[in-house]
Design an enzyme around this catalytic site. Structure first.
Site, PDB file in Angstrom:
ATOM      1  N   LYS A  18     -12.272   8.890   8.418  1.00 20.53           N
ATOM      2  CA  LYS A  18     -13.368   8.557   7.121  1.00 20.53           C
ATOM      3  C   LYS A  18     -14.247   7.613   6.793  1.00 20.53           C
ATOM      4  O   LYS A  18     -14.478   7.453   5.685  1.00 20.53           O
ATOM      5  CB  LYS A  18     -11.909   8.551   6.012  1.00 20.53           C
ATOM      6  CG  LYS A  18     -11.240   9.859   5.564  1.00 20.53           C
ATOM      7  CD  LYS A  18     -10.156   9.649   4.902  1.00 20.53           C
ATOM      8  CE  LYS A  18      -9.387  11.297   4.300  1.00 20.53           C
ATOM      9  NZ  LYS A  18      -8.206  11.252   5.483  1.00 20.53           N
ATOM     10  N   ASN A  53       1.061  -1.387  -0.240  1.00 13.35           N
ATOM     11  CA  ASN A  53      -0.038   0.332   0.129  1.00 13.35           C
ATOM     12  C   ASN A  53       0.820   1.046  -0.001  1.00 13.35           C
ATOM     13  O   ASN A  53       1.857   1.310   1.022  1.00 13.35           O
ATOM     14  CB  ASN A  53      -0.805   0.467   0.810  1.00 13.35           C
ATOM     15  CG  ASN A  53      -1.866   1.148   1.237  1.00 13.35           C
ATOM     16  OD1 ASN A  53      -2.932   1.863   0.678  1.00 13.35           O
ATOM     17  ND2 ASN A  53      -1.376   2.067   1.940  1.00 13.35           N
ATOM     18  N   GLU A  54       0.234   1.964  -0.889  1.00 15.48           N
ATOM     19  CA  GLU A  54       1.444   2.965  -1.439  1.00 15.48           C
ATOM     20  C   GLU A  54       3.020   2.977  -1.010  1.00 15.48           C
ATOM     21  O   GLU A  54       3.582   4.026   0.270  1.00 15.48           O
ATOM     22  CB  GLU A  54       0.725   4.101  -0.017  1.00 15.48           C
ATOM     23  CG  GLU A  54      -1.090   4.784  -0.925  1.00 15.48           C
ATOM     24  CD  GLU A  54      -1.408   5.612  -0.339  1.00 15.48           C
ATOM     25  OE1 GLU A  54      -2.550   6.090  -0.433  1.00 15.48           O
ATOM     26  OE2 GLU A  54      -0.795   6.463   0.983  1.00 15.48           O
ATOM     27  N   GLU A  94      -9.134   4.096  -2.801  1.00 15.42           N
ATOM     28  CA  GLU A  94      -9.652   4.200  -1.625  1.00 15.42           C
ATOM     29  C   GLU A  94      -9.596   5.728  -1.827  1.00 15.42           C
ATOM     30  O   GLU A  94      -9.269   6.583  -2.921  1.00 15.42           O
ATOM     31  CB  GLU A  94      -7.802   5.119  -0.980  1.00 15.42           C
ATOM     32  CG  GLU A  94      -8.004   4.091   0.242  1.00 15.42           C
ATOM     33  CD  GLU A  94      -6.035   3.744   1.439  1.00 15.42           C
ATOM     34  OE1 GLU A  94      -5.679   3.274   1.700  1.00 15.42           O
ATOM     35  OE2 GLU A  94      -6.517   5.512   0.988  1.00 15.42           O
ATOM     36  N   ASN A 110      -5.216   4.686  -4.973  1.00 22.45           N
ATOM     37  CA  ASN A 110      -5.969   5.527  -3.939  1.00 22.45           C
ATOM     38  C   ASN A 110      -6.010   7.234  -4.154  1.00 22.45           C
ATOM     39  O   ASN A 110      -4.889   7.620  -4.284  1.00 22.45           O
ATOM     40  CB  ASN A 110      -5.214   5.513  -2.645  1.00 22.45           C
ATOM     41  CG  ASN A 110      -4.538   3.846  -2.439  1.00 22.45           C
ATOM     42  OD1 ASN A 110      -5.272   2.355  -2.727  1.00 22.45           O
ATOM     43  ND2 ASN A 110      -3.507   3.258  -0.923  1.00 22.45           N
ATOM     44  N   TYR A 142      -7.334  15.743   0.019  1.00 20.74           N
ATOM     45  CA  TYR A 142      -5.798  16.669   0.014  1.00 20.74           C
ATOM     46  C   TYR A 142      -5.726  17.725  -0.761  1.00 20.74           C
ATOM     47  O   TYR A 142      -4.861  17.971  -0.938  1.00 20.74           O
ATOM     48  CB  TYR A 142      -5.357  15.057  -0.029  1.00 20.74           C
ATOM     49  CG  TYR A 142      -5.126  14.825   1.796  1.00 20.74           C
ATOM     50  CD1 TYR A 142      -5.688  13.419   1.399  1.00 20.74           C
ATOM     51  CD2 TYR A 142      -4.734  15.077   3.354  1.00 20.74           C
ATOM     52  CE1 TYR A 142      -5.214  12.171   3.430  1.00 20.74           C
ATOM     53  CE2 TYR A 142      -5.228  13.790   3.596  1.00 20.74           C
ATOM     54  CZ  TYR A 142      -5.742  13.025   3.665  1.00 20.74           C
ATOM     55  OH  TYR A 142      -5.799  12.054   5.078  1.00 20.74           O
TER      56      TYR A 142
HETATM   57  C1  GCU Z   1      -3.393   6.842   2.705  1.00 29.09           C
HETATM   58  C2  GCU Z   1      -3.273   5.669   3.195  1.00 29.09           C
HETATM   59  C3  GCU Z   1      -4.536   5.010   4.134  1.00 29.09           C
HETATM   60  C4  GCU Z   1      -4.895   6.241   5.247  1.00 29.09           C
HETATM   61  C5  GCU Z   1      -5.352   7.653   4.169  1.00 29.09           C
HETATM   62  C6  GCU Z   1      -6.003   8.378   4.699  1.00 29.09           C
HETATM   63  O1  GCU Z   1      -3.796   7.048   0.874  1.00 29.09           O
HETATM   64  O2  GCU Z   1      -3.472   4.491   2.124  1.00 29.09           O
HETATM   65  O3  GCU Z   1      -3.544   4.753   5.444  1.00 29.09           O
HETATM   66  O4  GCU Z   1      -5.757   6.041   6.194  1.00 29.09           O
HETATM   67  O5  GCU Z   1      -4.629   7.971   3.453  1.00 29.09           O
HETATM   68  O6  GCU Z   1      -5.137   9.919   4.819  1.00 29.09           O
HETATM   69  O7  GCU Z   1      -7.122   8.596   5.778  1.00 29.09           O
END
Ligand code: GCU
Length: 645
Positions: free
Chosen positions: A545, A392-393, A480, A442, A448
């Site tokens: 979230k 992941n990322e 995501e 994602n 953001y």
């Molecule tokens: C990222 C990440 C998550 C994180 C999310 C966020 O993309 O993969 O683990 O919680 O962003 O910032 O809410």
């Protein structure tokens, strides 16, 4: 803080423990004793305080939130004597981050990696009568681990957390899943590997069995002897609409006696990428769901069947059919429920926040490969698991990044060639996607980026999806997207951090994603609010979230999703029916070709009508769309009941 790892994984440990005529599994979960600190207590704890297992110690022990150990656990239990033909092991579902164990003062071994099972042989150490099991668990973070910690800032998202982790969830520590004493025949069944391939009118099941002793192995499916490759009819396949589970029984006979027996509940289905589509049982499928953390107050990352059941039934109730195990493999009982409810799972390794620099890089890569192998070994027989996510990322700002991710993807394909592979990325333009079969994206437009601006956010997402569509002839899952919504936070017009904003943004981005042919799935971040480390952008050390609160109360967005997804399910069926009718209209009617005089022509309906369904089995359309996704409807309950029968 080192851990000796000389017995990482004896044979057959990944076969889930079970109790039957030849095997026993004694669950040691419950109240254990614990001491934080690091003296040699391998012979037993002098005192100690009670702690619940499964569970993280951080939220259980007052004042221990930020204490990442070591912690020493003790559990005393009685065990029946072993026969000469039996062996025993202690199996841990998850000890996070690493652990060593002793039984009656004798060291059994250790394991690194917080989210996958390991079993330590204890045949010689086990005593009839009282036994003293001691486990030392370390939760410390470090650059030489996966997931890494204490990462140089140029290799993170630039956010500062305490504890110093590069990932956005709390680094809980402890014995997070069941601990069991497992007694099995010395010469028994070591492993069962299922492999399903497509066939015109169903699928073909192959079974590879590994035994450590002589003797004849027999297989039966739902009580009927089978000799794989075995053909499975369409109606017996597993899908979200019809999560049929079968009982595969393997028996090993030696000298005319039953030496060992293993019973596996399994669904049979095929999954593959076809162009920009994802196919289940040969038919296009759309994933609707969430990224889900294993997180709950007090339990921390401790697994609990009631929590998993609640979460997955809520998903079903919303009309979701899928989730990703973010950012680590989930508990095995959660997958039992996913198999039963027909949920499609993207299984992710614990490789979150990988970066490709520094002296510890080779060790991190070796760990990432090992955890991937352990994950595939554990979950390869799962119908619900439809894809592997190997990271992941990962930070891609290093020339070695793409190749090392490629190595992880290739390894997953080598370990299991029956599922698509990918990794979740927030950098869609970076190199590396050539190694993925399916793109996990994602993206946070409206949060953001383009904060507070819904239109810009939607078109930014559209632009990214178009670019991916032009660059790659691969399906995309939006793994995501979303917005933080503080429960009870409201504003009109919608404003960031409120439930209204989350609801509006999700609806907008789902709409946009629905317009892109290359999008085969949308996973909202996240199913429920969850705990993070402390940070300036994480009020109350929580990520808000979730569309459910941390204690599983619905936010506005949850209600809206239920409307949208129930609607979307209908829309999808109609869309697919239209496409199929169109295809059929172009293909000559076979009946026409060989109709005998006076024979009735089968009934056909204009494109878009639903009647077609009765003629053609389809991956997801056995019952009316709303019905097929509401697990609480009678027939679903019947199916679940059937599955349990
Ligand atoms: C990222 C990440 C998550 C994180 C999310 C966020 O993309 O993969 O683990 O919680 O962003 O910032 O809410």
């Amino acid at each position: 803080m080192t851990v000796n790892l000389d017995h990482p994984m004896p044979d057959g440990a990944h076969l889930r423990p079970q109790t039957n005529a030849r095997r026993t599994a004694l669950d040691l979960s419950g109240v254990w004793l614990v001491r934080l600190g690091d003296r040699d207590w391998s012979r037993g704890l002098p005192g100690g305080i009670p702690v619940g297992v499964p569970g993280s110690w951080n939220d259980q022990l007052p004042g221990a939130r930020d204490d990442l150990g070591p912690a020493w656990y003790e559990r005393r239990f009685e065990a029946p004597p072993l026969t000469a033909r039996q062996e025993a092991a202690i199996r841990f579902g998850s000890a996070c981050y690493a652990a060593e164990a002793w039984l009656n003062g004798r060291r059994l071994g250790g394991h690194e990696g917080g989210h996958l099972p390991f079993a330590l042989d204890c045949t010689d150490a086990l005593r009839a009568g009282e036994n003293v099991l001691v486990v030392r668990v370390v939760g410390q973070i470090g650059r030489d681990r996966v997931p890494p910690g204490l990462v140089p800032s140029e290799h993170t998202h630039g956010r500062v957390f305490h504890p110093d982790v590069p990932f956005d969830f709390f680094p809980y520590a402890g014995l997070h899943r069941r601990v069991e004493l497992v007694v099995t025949p010395r010469d028994g069944i070591r492993d069962l590997r299922l492999r399903t391939t497509g066939a015109p009118d169903g699928a073909v099941l192959e079974v590879a069995a590994e035994t450590s002793g002589e003797g004849a192995l027999t297989l039966a499916l739902d009580g009927q002897p089978v000799t794989p490759p075995h053909h499975v009819a369409w109606d017996d396949l597993w899908s979200p609409a019809s999560p049929r589970l079968h009982t595969l029984t393997a028996e090993l006979h030696q000298r005319g006696e039953l030496a060992d027996r293993y019973v596996l509940r399994c669904g049979i289905r095929t999954v593959e990428v076809s162009g920009q589509e994802l196919h289940l049982n040969g038919r296009p499928i759309q994933l609707r769901g969430f990224g889900r953390h294993e997180d709950f107050p007090v339990l921390g990352r401790g697994a609990h069947p009631a929590l998993a059941t609640r979460d997955l039934l809520l998903m079903r109730q919303l009309g979701a059919n899928s989730f990703r195990t973010a950012h680590y493999p989930c508990d095995e009982e959660t997958l039992d429920i996913a198999d039963q409810l027909g949920l499609l799972v993207i299984a992710e390794t614990p490789a979150v926040g990988l970066y490709f620099d520094g002296q510890d890089l080779p060790r991190r890569q070796e760990l990432a490969l090992r955890f991937l192998a352990e994950l595939v070994a554990r979950d390869r027989n799962r119908a619900s698991v439809i894809a592997w996510s190997v990271a992941n990322e990962p930070r891609m700002n290093h020339p070695a990044a793409a190749a090392m991710l490629g190595e992880l993807c290739d390894s997953a394909r080598a370990l299991d060639g029956t599922r698509p592979v990918g990794y979740a990325t927030d950098l869609p333009d970076a190199a590396g996607l050539e190694s993925a079969d399916i793109i996990f994206l994602n993206s946070y437009p409206g949060w953001y980026r383009h904060p507070g601006r819904l239109d810009e956010a939607a078109s930014a997402l559209g632009g990214t999806l178009d670019r991916l569509g032009r660059s790659w002839r691969k399906p995309v899952v939006l793994t995501e997207f979303g917005a933080d919504a503080i429960p009870g936070g409201h504003a009109d017009p919608p404003a960031m951090w409120t439930e209204e904003y989350q609801e509006a943004l999700l609806e907008r981005l789902l709409e946009e994603a629905g317009r892109h042919e290359n999008v085969v799935g949308t996973h909202i971040w996240a199913f429920a609010d969850f705990a993070t480390a402390q940070a300036d952008h994480r009020p109350l050390s929580l990520n808000f979230k979730g569309v459910f609160t941390r204690d599983r109360r619905p936010k506005l967005a949850a209600r809206r999703l239920a409307e949208l997804w129930a609607g979307r399910a209908v829309e999808e069926v109609l869309h697919r029916e239209r496409r199929r009718a169109e295809r059929d209209r172009l293909r000559p009617e076979p009946a026409e070709l060989d109709r005998r005089p006076g024979e009735r022509v089968p009934q056909r309906v204009a494109p878009g009508g639903l009647a077609d369904r009765r003629q053609q089995p389809a991956a997801e359309q056995q019952a009316s769309p709303a019905a097929q996704d509401d697990p609480l409807r009678a027939e679903q309950v019947d199916q679940v009941a059937d599955a349990d029968a």
